[in-house]
Design an enzyme around this catalytic site. Sequence first.
Site, PDB file in Angstrom:
ATOM      1  N   ASP A   1      20.519 -11.482  -0.246  1.00  0.00           N
ATOM      2  CA  ASP A   1      21.164 -12.215  -1.324  1.00  0.00           C
ATOM      3  C   ASP A   1      20.248 -12.313  -2.548  1.00  0.00           C
ATOM      4  O   ASP A   1      19.071 -12.658  -2.422  1.00  0.00           O
ATOM      5  CB  ASP A   1      21.489 -13.632  -0.816  1.00  0.00           C
ATOM      6  CG  ASP A   1      22.211 -14.451  -1.856  1.00  0.00           C
ATOM      7  OD1 ASP A   1      23.332 -14.072  -2.217  1.00  0.00           O
ATOM      8  OD2 ASP A   1      21.647 -15.462  -2.321  1.00  0.00           O
TER       9      ASP A   1
ATOM     10  N   GLU B  85      22.155  -6.761  -2.422  1.00  0.00           N
ATOM     11  CA  GLU B  85      23.157  -7.396  -3.289  1.00  0.00           C
ATOM     12  C   GLU B  85      22.551  -7.518  -4.677  1.00  0.00           C
ATOM     13  O   GLU B  85      22.099  -8.577  -5.093  1.00  0.00           O
ATOM     14  CB  GLU B  85      23.566  -8.782  -2.751  1.00  0.00           C
ATOM     15  CG  GLU B  85      24.765  -9.373  -3.466  1.00  0.00           C
ATOM     16  CD  GLU B  85      24.472 -10.569  -4.377  1.00  0.00           C
ATOM     17  OE1 GLU B  85      25.330 -10.901  -5.213  1.00  0.00           O
ATOM     18  OE2 GLU B  85      23.387 -11.169  -4.267  1.00  0.00           O
TER      19      GLU B  85
HETATM   20  C1  GLC Z   1      24.649 -14.290  -4.504  1.00  0.00           C
HETATM   21  C2  GLC Z   1      25.914 -14.800  -3.869  1.00  0.00           C
HETATM   22  C3  GLC Z   1      26.495 -15.866  -4.731  1.00  0.00           C
HETATM   23  C4  GLC Z   1      25.480 -16.965  -4.882  1.00  0.00           C
HETATM   24  C5  GLC Z   1      24.147 -16.428  -5.382  1.00  0.00           C
HETATM   25  C6  GLC Z   1      23.055 -17.422  -5.179  1.00  0.00           C
HETATM   26  O1  GLC Z   1      24.871 -13.674  -5.705  1.00  0.00           O
HETATM   27  O2  GLC Z   1      26.812 -13.755  -3.690  1.00  0.00           O
HETATM   28  O3  GLC Z   1      27.680 -16.360  -4.183  1.00  0.00           O
HETATM   29  O4  GLC Z   1      25.952 -17.913  -5.790  1.00  0.00           O
HETATM   30  O5  GLC Z   1      23.726 -15.307  -4.690  1.00  0.00           O
HETATM   31  O6  GLC Z   1      22.713 -17.503  -3.821  1.00  0.00           O
HETATM   32  C1  GLC Z   2      24.902 -12.941 -11.159  1.00  0.00           C
HETATM   33  C2  GLC Z   2      23.878 -12.423 -10.254  1.00  0.00           C
HETATM   34  C3  GLC Z   2      24.466 -12.112  -8.911  1.00  0.00           C
HETATM   35  C4  GLC Z   2      25.313 -13.247  -8.406  1.00  0.00           C
HETATM   36  C5  GLC Z   2      26.273 -13.736  -9.379  1.00  0.00           C
HETATM   37  C6  GLC Z   2      26.931 -14.972  -8.871  1.00  0.00           C
HETATM   38  O1  GLC Z   2      25.773 -11.921 -11.482  1.00  0.00           O
HETATM   39  O2  GLC Z   2      23.269 -11.264 -10.775  1.00  0.00           O
HETATM   40  O3  GLC Z   2      23.451 -11.854  -8.021  1.00  0.00           O
HETATM   41  O4  GLC Z   2      26.068 -12.833  -7.323  1.00  0.00           O
HETATM   42  O5  GLC Z   2      25.611 -14.005 -10.568  1.00  0.00           O
HETATM   43  O6  GLC Z   2      27.928 -15.384  -9.730  1.00  0.00           O
END
Ligand code: GLC
Ligand code: GLC
Length: 627
Positions: free
Chosen positions: A272, A314
């Site tokens: 994540d 991710e």
């Molecule tokens: C990732 C998850 C998102 C979350 C963020 C912080 O982007 O997909 O849902 O808010 O990380 O953990």
């Molecule tokens: C931003 C971050 C991504 C996260 C997202 C959550 O795009 O780069 O990691 O999932 O915010 O809204």
Amino acid sequence: MSSLDFSHTSKTDRALFEKRMSAHFAVLFPLLIDVYGHRYDFYYHLQELTQTLLNGLSSRSRALKKRDGERLAEPQWFRQENMLGMACYVDLFAGNLTHLQSRIPYLKDLGVTYLHLMPLYAAPEGDSDGGYAVSDYRTVDRRLGTMRDLSALAEALRNEGISLVLDFVFNHTSDEHPWALAAQQGDSQYQDYYYLFDDRRIPDEYEKNLREIFPQVRRGNFTWNENTQKWVWTTFNSFQWDLNYSNPEVFTAIVGEMLFLANIGCDALRLDALAFIWKEMGTDCENQHKAHVLIKAFNACLQIAAPAVVFKSEAIVHPDEVNKYIAKDECQLSYNPLLMALIWNSLATRKTRLLTHSMQKSFRITDDCAWVNYVRCHDDIGWTFDDAVAWDLGINPQDHRHFLNQFFTGRFDGSFASGVAFAENPSTGDCRVCGSLASLCGVELALMEHDDAALTTAIKRVLLVHSIILSIGGIPLLYSGDELGLLNDYGYRNDPAKTHDDRWVQRIPIDDDAIQQLTTQGDYHQIIYDGIKRMVAIRKSHAVFGSSQTRILRVDNEHCFAFRRYAASAKSAEQLTVIVNFSEHAQTVNIAEGQLCGVDLLSHPTETVKPHKTIAMAPYQTRWILH
Ligand code: GLC
Ligand code: GLC
């Protein structure tokens, strides 16, 4: 220096550990030197880490060690044509972990072989960023069950040929994690686990180059903490404290948590927010060199203690940066946010140039890795295409992103989409888009307007987007509920813990009765479900959908997108050409490369496509031509 404690390790495990250390320490060591080698206490931390790896291996079950062997013997398991992913929230999909076991027949009916359970760890009451604020990696959120339930589920899934994917939320913990609590009580050892600052001087210096991820809830990247009277680095929500990886103790501690998760019995860990784990003054603190070094180091640790497990990246960032995380020794799997965003772009514009050019530039990755191709997920859609590619095509990227936001939030005249603006930045006006797949494809609007023709068209869009992720190469990942065409759920607006976070519009609960009803009642839900199921079944019955290569083709029609799958070796001569018409009008296409003679697996009855002929494409039609 004390030596390693083998007292809890069997003879066989000791031999295995020594063998794996001999094989992988040469990889791990220089990575650690790169990040921590300047420290006088480096070797102390190395010793601690080695013990953590040994403990992780020793506590791994016999069944999982067997799994390690199987996966090492078949490292490309994730590229096979039988792969189908699904991501779901335990509570929304099944109530709890025990009940989720009774959903296995449903998953199997659809063909799922990879199940990502959204974060299910102990988290703060109320807003926990959908579980992404973890208070204890080793405890399951008690509303979902217990660790025992999770292990039982992992085993049940494994027995049914379904790989379990868990989140590895390692950029931050919640402010209720014992480390954060200790820090708040003034324990300096744990204060060093995070980034705490006495005043705004350094934060302001960093802030000059940082993005704001959730500007709708808090400006900037730091939060004032009353208990410590300090500013805390919080990239996401104020209750998500970024971990300080410049401290080697944090790395070792997180390796311990990672191996605990691996030993539950998952086959992949979703890394994540991995782009954010290293901070470097004067940069935007995303995608830093040392972030890559650390991820490689985590990966080397897995190779030693739990090699069955692969990483999924991710990174929702610039496409060139996304690709840098993808490597056998870093992340073997990666979300494909570029394909995702550009599929939506092509639906809005009915044009495919940006999609074709971008995929020609970025789709190719090494054969020992795979994309995880998705169209929707629990998060917002960000328009992370490459500005340079857009400019080359005469598209002004800023204006175009504005158009896409307008289009998908239904503000653009003639739009079919019912999306919700997310994270609107009051300073820049930027935003991203939320909404369920079916609502964004036009199902919601068509139903509201009682427009049967528009509904038929919207259903075609839903099937079209799935026809791409199911065939382009990699793991297709469905977002639970999309296979049933679920519409936006606006209920979150009445929940104080959710109302400020519009991503909840696509986090939709479903129960047994609804599933039963929606898959059989003969309306659009069933048409979508049956349509996806049929494509999945076709995918699984032809090897060319699996580990073969992908070439993005140039076509002479700006509304159509095409690619070809072909075997890398001479083992199979089978090829697949996929052609997609993104417009609501009939089109004709000539494929420049090669002549086509084959059968369209998607038409019924199966139609033969002749060589030298212009190919006719019905509105929103996809052809899967096997030749
Ligand atoms: C990732 C998850 C998102 C979350 C963020 C912080 O982007 O997909 O849902 O808010 O990380 O953990
Ligand atoms: C931003 C971050 C991504 C996260 C997202 C959550 O795009 O780069 O990691 O999932 O915010 O809204």
